[in-house]
Design an enzyme around this catalytic site. Sequence first.
Site: not given
Length: 306
Positions: A35, A37, A56, A77, A143, A270
């Site tokens: 990770d 972070l 990654i 992600a 996304y 929204r």
Amino acid sequence: MKLKDSSIVVTGGAGFIGSWIAEYLRADNNVTVFDNLSTGKKGNVPNGVELINGDIRHENELIKAFKGADVVFHQAANVQIPLSIENPSFDSDVNMRGTLNVLEACRKNDVKRVVYASSSALYGNPEKIPTPEDTIPNPLSPYGLSKLTGEYYMKIYSSLYGIETVSLRYFNVYGPRQNPDSPYSGVLSVFSKNIKESRGLTVFGDGRQRRDFVSVKDVVEANILSATKDNVSGLAFNIGTGIALSLNDVISTLGRITGKNLNVIYRERRQGDAKKSCADISLAKEKLGFTPKVELEEGLRELLKS
Ligand code: UD2
């Protein structure tokens, strides 16, 4: 294959879902978290689990981290849809290229199986609800597209190289450790934080929009099943409960649990917000043996206690 005495890497293991996967597996396996972070927290990494601070986007770091690994849970992600719209290159670097890097590092290390965190976002606004996996994808954001691309990479690596890959299309996952601090954080993490701070709840729209809220505990279970079942390689599964509840339903449950008269403000809906989202989980039931166990009320109680 059994997940015992296995060597496991969880990318994004300092984040919400990844850290619960690591926690579940650590007692019987050798678990490493990979990770950077950026959104995950050191404090989420369970005791006894090694943390590799890596990204990654850098294949060489993954190659080192995956040495000797049997199974990789790829949860790292960009999860922010608005950010993917503002900065699609960033989203693509992390979610598409990053996922490709994960698969390349798996191939070079002979990793047997990869379980990939995909998303219901790849469906867009599907006509058929509950939505089955064979619905034609129609992502409405970079996304959604990047998650769909990740799935195709999984499938291709399964057929080209025999790496066993499984993609899980998460619906609205909730539970402790979900970050409530962005305006686009999961609605239940925001509601739970506001209740704990004795603040009111904001509903965008009339509150009749329905979502398939699935507990992170059930999502962990789906990941474990995906890592251990035979004959599922190259497949993608919906992970939800198959039940869609409205925000108004959820708010009355929250009121009942807390015994409080919750102050709710209704604001404008929204833009692009779906009216209803619900998973058809028949395939996951049939092939993975997945049965969600946590009812919303129980899951909400746990969330409020955390
Ligand atoms: C979920 C996923 C997203 C993507 C998308 C696919 C989460 C956290 N997000 O977005 O990643 O997969 O599905 O379509 O799982 N809301 C309020 N008040 C608040 C916050 C939200 O009323 O304070 C509403 C929001 O407008 C929406 C509903 O609650 O109608 C759920 O919002 P969300 O952001 O938790 O999840 P969603 O379904 O928009």
